[in-house]
Design a protein around this motif. Structure first.
Motif, PDB file in Angstrom:
ATOM      1  N   GLU A 123       0.830  -1.196   0.000  1.00 33.24           N
ATOM      2  CA  GLU A 123       0.000   0.000   0.000  1.00 33.24           C
ATOM      3  C   GLU A 123       0.869   1.252   0.000  1.00 33.24           C
ATOM      4  O   GLU A 123       1.949   1.275   0.595  1.00 33.24           O
ATOM      5  CB  GLU A 123      -0.935   0.002   1.212  1.00 33.24           C
ATOM      6  CG  GLU A 123      -1.976  -1.110   1.159  1.00 33.24           C
ATOM      7  CD  GLU A 123      -3.016  -0.974   2.255  1.00 33.24           C
ATOM      8  OE1 GLU A 123      -2.926  -0.028   3.069  1.00 33.24           O
ATOM      9  OE2 GLU A 123      -3.933  -1.815   2.292  1.00 33.24           O
ATOM     10  N   ALA A 167      -1.579   7.479   1.259  1.00 30.87           N
ATOM     11  CA  ALA A 167      -2.713   8.103   0.578  1.00 30.87           C
ATOM     12  C   ALA A 167      -2.461   9.581   0.281  1.00 30.87           C
ATOM     13  O   ALA A 167      -2.830  10.078  -0.789  1.00 30.87           O
ATOM     14  CB  ALA A 167      -3.970   7.933   1.426  1.00 30.87           C
ATOM     15  N   ALA A 169      -0.147   9.974  -2.703  1.00 32.03           N
ATOM     16  CA  ALA A 169      -0.853   9.544  -3.905  1.00 32.03           C
ATOM     17  C   ALA A 169      -1.847  10.613  -4.363  1.00 32.03           C
ATOM     18  O   ALA A 169      -1.957  10.910  -5.562  1.00 32.03           O
ATOM     19  CB  ALA A 169      -1.571   8.222  -3.639  1.00 32.03           C
ATOM     20  N   ASP A 170      -2.540  11.223  -3.426  1.00 33.63           N
ATOM     21  CA  ASP A 170      -3.520  12.254  -3.775  1.00 33.63           C
ATOM     22  C   ASP A 170      -2.847  13.466  -4.412  1.00 33.63           C
ATOM     23  O   ASP A 170      -3.372  14.054  -5.367  1.00 33.63           O
ATOM     24  CB  ASP A 170      -4.296  12.678  -2.535  1.00 33.63           C
ATOM     25  CG  ASP A 170      -5.273  11.603  -2.042  1.00 33.63           C
ATOM     26  OD1 ASP A 170      -5.545  10.665  -2.815  1.00 33.63           O
ATOM     27  OD2 ASP A 170      -5.720  11.704  -0.884  1.00 33.63           O
ATOM     28  N   ARG A 224      -1.815  12.467  -8.016  1.00 33.59           N
ATOM     29  CA  ARG A 224      -2.987  12.323  -8.885  1.00 33.59           C
ATOM     30  C   ARG A 224      -3.587  13.688  -9.227  1.00 33.59           C
ATOM     31  O   ARG A 224      -3.939  13.964 -10.382  1.00 33.59           O
ATOM     32  CB  ARG A 224      -4.047  11.453  -8.198  1.00 33.59           C
ATOM     33  CG  ARG A 224      -3.758   9.963  -8.234  1.00 33.59           C
ATOM     34  CD  ARG A 224      -4.795   9.192  -7.416  1.00 33.59           C
ATOM     35  NE  ARG A 224      -6.151   9.459  -7.884  1.00 33.59           N
ATOM     36  CZ  ARG A 224      -6.735   8.854  -8.916  1.00 33.59           C
ATOM     37  NH1 ARG A 224      -6.069   7.930  -9.581  1.00 33.59           N
ATOM     38  NH2 ARG A 224      -7.968   9.148  -9.270  1.00 33.59           N
ATOM     39  N   ARG A 228      -9.025  10.803 -15.984  1.00 32.53           N
ATOM     40  CA  ARG A 228      -9.340   9.856 -14.913  1.00 32.53           C
ATOM     41  C   ARG A 228      -9.142   8.412 -15.392  1.00 32.53           C
ATOM     42  O   ARG A 228      -8.717   7.542 -14.643  1.00 32.53           O
ATOM     43  CB  ARG A 228     -10.763  10.070 -14.423  1.00 32.53           C
ATOM     44  CG  ARG A 228     -11.127   9.240 -13.193  1.00 32.53           C
ATOM     45  CD  ARG A 228     -12.498   9.613 -12.681  1.00 32.53           C
ATOM     46  NE  ARG A 228     -12.552  11.006 -12.252  1.00 32.53           N
ATOM     47  CZ  ARG A 228     -12.134  11.437 -11.064  1.00 32.53           C
ATOM     48  NH1 ARG A 228     -11.620  10.580 -10.187  1.00 32.53           N
ATOM     49  NH2 ARG A 228     -12.231  12.716 -10.746  1.00 32.53           N
ATOM     50  N   GLU A 261      -9.133   4.729 -10.941  1.00 33.79           N
ATOM     51  CA  GLU A 261     -10.070   5.220  -9.934  1.00 33.79           C
ATOM     52  C   GLU A 261      -9.383   5.603  -8.628  1.00 33.79           C
ATOM     53  O   GLU A 261      -9.795   6.530  -7.936  1.00 33.79           O
ATOM     54  CB  GLU A 261     -11.142   4.155  -9.669  1.00 33.79           C
ATOM     55  CG  GLU A 261     -12.130   3.999 -10.812  1.00 33.79           C
ATOM     56  CD  GLU A 261     -12.835   5.312 -11.145  1.00 33.79           C
ATOM     57  OE1 GLU A 261     -13.256   6.016 -10.203  1.00 33.79           O
ATOM     58  OE2 GLU A 261     -12.950   5.641 -12.340  1.00 33.79           O
ATOM     59  N   SER A 262      -8.337   4.887  -8.273  1.00 37.83           N
ATOM     60  CA  SER A 262      -7.634   5.188  -7.014  1.00 37.83           C
ATOM     61  C   SER A 262      -6.245   4.590  -7.063  1.00 37.83           C
ATOM     62  O   SER A 262      -5.956   3.702  -7.875  1.00 37.83           O
ATOM     63  CB  SER A 262      -8.406   4.615  -5.820  1.00 37.83           C
ATOM     64  OG  SER A 262      -8.439   3.194  -5.888  1.00 37.83           O
ATOM     65  N   TRP A 263      -5.377   5.116  -6.197  1.00 33.69           N
ATOM     66  CA  TRP A 263      -4.040   4.561  -6.027  1.00 33.69           C
ATOM     67  C   TRP A 263      -3.934   4.020  -4.601  1.00 33.69           C
ATOM     68  O   TRP A 263      -3.602   4.746  -3.672  1.00 33.69           O
ATOM     69  CB  TRP A 263      -2.980   5.635  -6.226  1.00 33.69           C
ATOM     70  CG  TRP A 263      -2.808   6.095  -7.644  1.00 33.69           C
ATOM     71  CD1 TRP A 263      -3.525   5.716  -8.741  1.00 33.69           C
ATOM     72  CD2 TRP A 263      -1.829   7.032  -8.103  1.00 33.69           C
ATOM     73  NE1 TRP A 263      -3.077   6.360  -9.860  1.00 33.69           N
ATOM     74  CE2 TRP A 263      -2.028   7.175  -9.503  1.00 33.69           C
ATOM     75  CE3 TRP A 263      -0.825   7.771  -7.494  1.00 33.69           C
ATOM     76  CZ2 TRP A 263      -1.252   8.027 -10.281  1.00 33.69           C
ATOM     77  CZ3 TRP A 263      -0.049   8.603  -8.261  1.00 33.69           C
ATOM     78  CH2 TRP A 263      -0.252   8.726  -9.648  1.00 33.69           C
ATOM     79  N   ARG A 264      -4.222   2.764  -4.455  1.00 34.73           N
ATOM     80  CA  ARG A 264      -4.074   2.150  -3.131  1.00 34.73           C
ATOM     81  C   ARG A 264      -2.775   1.373  -3.012  1.00 34.73           C
ATOM     82  O   ARG A 264      -2.177   1.300  -1.950  1.00 34.73           O
ATOM     83  CB  ARG A 264      -5.264   1.216  -2.849  1.00 34.73           C
ATOM     84  CG  ARG A 264      -6.606   1.918  -2.726  1.00 34.73           C
ATOM     85  CD  ARG A 264      -7.695   0.959  -2.283  1.00 34.73           C
ATOM     86  NE  ARG A 264      -7.851  -0.157  -3.220  1.00 34.73           N
ATOM     87  CZ  ARG A 264      -7.358  -1.388  -3.043  1.00 34.73           C
ATOM     88  NH1 ARG A 264      -6.698  -1.672  -1.928  1.00 34.73           N
ATOM     89  NH2 ARG A 264      -7.539  -2.329  -3.942  1.00 34.73           N
ATOM     90  N   ASP A 295      -1.199  -0.168  -8.605  1.00 37.13           N
ATOM     91  CA  ASP A 295      -2.069   0.883  -9.144  1.00 37.13           C
ATOM     92  C   ASP A 295      -1.242   2.031  -9.709  1.00 37.13           C
ATOM     93  O   ASP A 295      -1.547   2.571 -10.782  1.00 37.13           O
ATOM     94  CB  ASP A 295      -2.984   1.430  -8.046  1.00 37.13           C
ATOM     95  CG  ASP A 295      -3.976   0.414  -7.526  1.00 37.13           C
ATOM     96  OD1 ASP A 295      -4.314  -0.531  -8.268  1.00 37.13           O
ATOM     97  OD2 ASP A 295      -4.409   0.558  -6.365  1.00 37.13           O
TER      98      ASP A 295
END
Length: 298
Positions: A222, A225, A228-229, A232, A242, A247-250, A254
């Motif tokens: 992982e 967050a 990653a935010d 992104r 997008r 959809e997300s970087w967990r 990803d």
């Protein structure tokens, strides 16, 4: 337009991979399956150990080097691995065991150095030993090197410019009756191992490329967050969609997949700072906070 060029490059890379390796969509799994019967279990295991030791953002490059070694071994034979190079350099098998790059290749990994060796050896087998080396960062065509003795006007001489890369220089008589040479840029060509290295890396992309024996899965780790935010959001502000970012970087996987889809190298120069931050995130680098600061300052 730049993204169109990126897709053109991938299309050409897939064509070359298909011609050389018979794979439409190259993966680490198919590459290893092709390599094992050619290099043998022991040598394959040692090359994969080197790839496993690389940072995840370098793994694709290491696998591309293995693709070059596969194609080169098919051309030159397994005996290439046990042969010393000019009596001064160790045989490739020793390099695989020691994992040490040698001058003047110390800016390369051991696998990349071996790929350069086999690409050059395959080129020499096809076109003969080059008479000189030139730097194609300069496109000056005339008199780039000293001519060997006993050449004659019209003779074509093989010149080295990159690992596995060759072009011809044509001997010409100048107005003062002295002999010179003109590089024939239309004759530029690469050996098949060099083509395999480039095409596999482009066609397969950054990954994720999972390898056998990995536990835990490094791509399942992982990621923070907050970092990653930040990355992104920056990418969205600068034109990434997008769909490209996901959809997300967990997890690391990803992020790697998003880096590949974004095609950052084909975008404006400021994206290099984004790449530095994203690669620090993938590789769990202590430089990550500084890379995010650089991105914000830029």
């Amino acid at each position: 337009m730049r993204q169109a060029h990126a897709e053109d490059a991938r299309t050409e890379a897939r064509r070359v991979v298909r011609d050389l390796l018979g794979e439409e969509r190259p993966t680490a799994e198919t590459l290893i399956g092709d390599v094992r019967p050619v290099l043998g279990d022991d040598r394959t295991g040692r090359t994969l150990d080197l790839a496993l030791g690389a940072q995840l953002t370098r793994r694709s490059a290491e696998l591309a080097a293995i693709a070059a070694l596969l194609v080169g071994t098919r051309e030159l034979g397994e005996q290439w691995w046990g042969r010393s190079r000019g009596g001064k350099l160790p045989p490739p098998d020793e390099v695989v065991r020691t994992a040490v790059a040698i001058e003047p290749w110390t800016d390369l990994t051991a696998l990349e150095m071996l790929a350069a060796w086999i690409a050059d050896d395959a080129a020499d087998q096809l076109w003969g030993a080059p008479v000189a080396q030139v730097d194609l960062n300069s496109w000056q065509a005339e008199d780039r090197f000293d001519l060997p003795p006993d050449v004659r006007p019209g003779q074509r001489l093989v010149v080295h410019f990159d690992a596995g890369g060759r072009l011809d220089a044509v001997v010409a008589r100048r107005a003062d009756e002295e002999l010179g040479s003109n590089l024939d840029f239309h004759s530029l060509r690469y050996s098949r191992p060099a083509e395999a290295q480039w095409s596999w890396g482009v066609a397969a992309g950054l990954g994720p490329h999972r390898l056998p024996g990995e536990s835990p899965d490094p791509y399942a780790r992982e990621v923070p967050a907050g970092a990653a935010d930040v990355l992104r959001a920056w990418a969205m502000r600068h034109g990434a969609t997008r769909e490209q970012l996901g959809e997300s970087w967990r997890t690391v996987g990803d992020v790697v997949a998003a880096i590949e889809r974004v095609d950052w190298m084909w975008r404006s120069g400021e994206w290099f700072g984004w790449w530095r931050g994203a690669s620090a995130l993938v590789d769990d680098s202590a430089y990550l906070p500084y890379r995010l600061e650089e991105l914000a300052a830029g």
